[in-house]
Design an enzyme around this catalytic site. Sequence first.
Site: not given
Lengths: 84, 483
Positions: A22-24
Amino acid sequence: MADVKFDKISDTEYNLDVCGFVCPHPQLYTKKSLEKINEGDILNVTFDNPSSKETIVQMIDSAGHDILDDSTEGGKIKLRIEKG
Amino acid sequence: MEEKRNTMWAFLITGVLVLISLLYWAADTYYMYLIVYIWFGYAYGMMLQYGRFCFASASRDLFAAGVPRMAVGILVALIFFSVVQAILESVNMSTFHAAPFGIHMLISGSVFGVGMVLAGGCASGSLYKVGEGNMTSLLAVIFGLCLGQAIFVDVGGIFNNLMPQSWVDKAMQTAAAIKAGSGVEIPINSWFDHYLVGYVWHKPQFTIAKLISGGHPSNIHYFVGNALINSIIPALLIMCIIYYFFPRKVFMKRKKKAMKKEGLEPNTGLSDEFAGMWSMITASKRTSLMGVLVGITAGLHILTMAGMQQKFGVKNFGTLLQRMGHFSDVSLKGTVFDPGYWYITSQEGQVGAWILEKFGWNMHDNMFFGYVNGLPELWRNPALWMSLGIILGAMVMARLNNEYKFKIPSLELVIWGFSGGLLMGFGSRPSLGCNIGGFFIRAAGGDPNGWVYGTGMVVGAFFGVKFLNWWTERQMQKEMADF
């Protein structure tokens, strides 16, 4: 399950697989991979976090790299980037 | 085939929400209040997912990748929302209220900032990412925003010993005054109760409109004080700073290169600077466009909630719950958590408390749930329906764009989601709000607290990014060890 995979597939081409992240993480791994390869080399990035794409595309543009191919299949996004 | 299946899911989810809305309406017209929350949540979810609208991304992508799109998107949203807010204030149709001002906002924002970077999304971002099938975000929501928050406000014992004596004394004095005035004995047991009653309640609450008007604002004060001074000018100023330090260099380099190519002198002027700013704003059209829509929708949400309150002659959904006979849902003062606008974290805390009560943990013996927010059954919790609406709206948008993907996290992501979620939960309680309720709504509503919390978020995000940079560098070195 997420596990970063960075492979050299030829003298001038690399694969980065950050699916599951997932981000980042996808944008950070893409940035770091581009820092580690030579100008003119190709980096194929695969990720499945749609929110990262917008950032990665802008990051590549502002750094002067080129996106040669952009495709999405089965929720996986694939970018073929030439380091500028 | 995949597209067809996704479209079918999008219609199915929307259809179920329509059915749920009709069932509530059939049960009692008072539930129209709750239905409004569902559909505004749904709209937020769709917009957040389409615009990849995440407050964590704003500072994180700026520090980590030099990409300003999200910071710009939020500032655009803030500008539009502040104007709508000022209009609503001037026609007395606003549900907004300022929060107690103090250093606690900065500290709280910093903790939240670290948390949102680790978790991979802010409070609202985590909800829309759950809708995309991201189970790391679900962990952050369940363990951090739900259970973490509930436990955070309820623990006492040794934590009470950490409270300054002055807060304890003030809390006791306030409790005695409330008992003398209304006969209600407020529950002061946890550390958070002492903090809330002994410290936060005694902090000043004001908007710039009130400040510049000496406490009696008129329409001009709402527009000049709240919208212009507290929102539009700071937002434009931050945009200029971001432009100067991030995209300007590349933009001007390209501009000069193009001029040389055309045989012109490579001299740039003010018009080029404006062109550069515009280029930054429009670099991500979907984010900036959603910024405009989010800002306007958040304003319409306030208008609709104020309309609902006028229609039913109430200030809080708790009154309607009592009219329907649900007395155990409300707090000691007859209220439930009903912000009247876009808000994220308190309702998740209520879910955590509701779950813990099923396991025998008394969650009514604290100020947060017992006296202020109540603990309604989940299906009668208005703000919770907004959060569910966000998840489902985002799921519909992700399905329609073939972007939905169910992702089970690895152990590494479980750790990030869990720890980041907890820090977000802890960082949103002392400030009585998160990136939405703590920053966005307040900054646009004329409350300088919003900027104090926002500054904290940026500082926290900076350190969170430093840490993740170190971690990813370490992982890359391991991956590249063979060549």
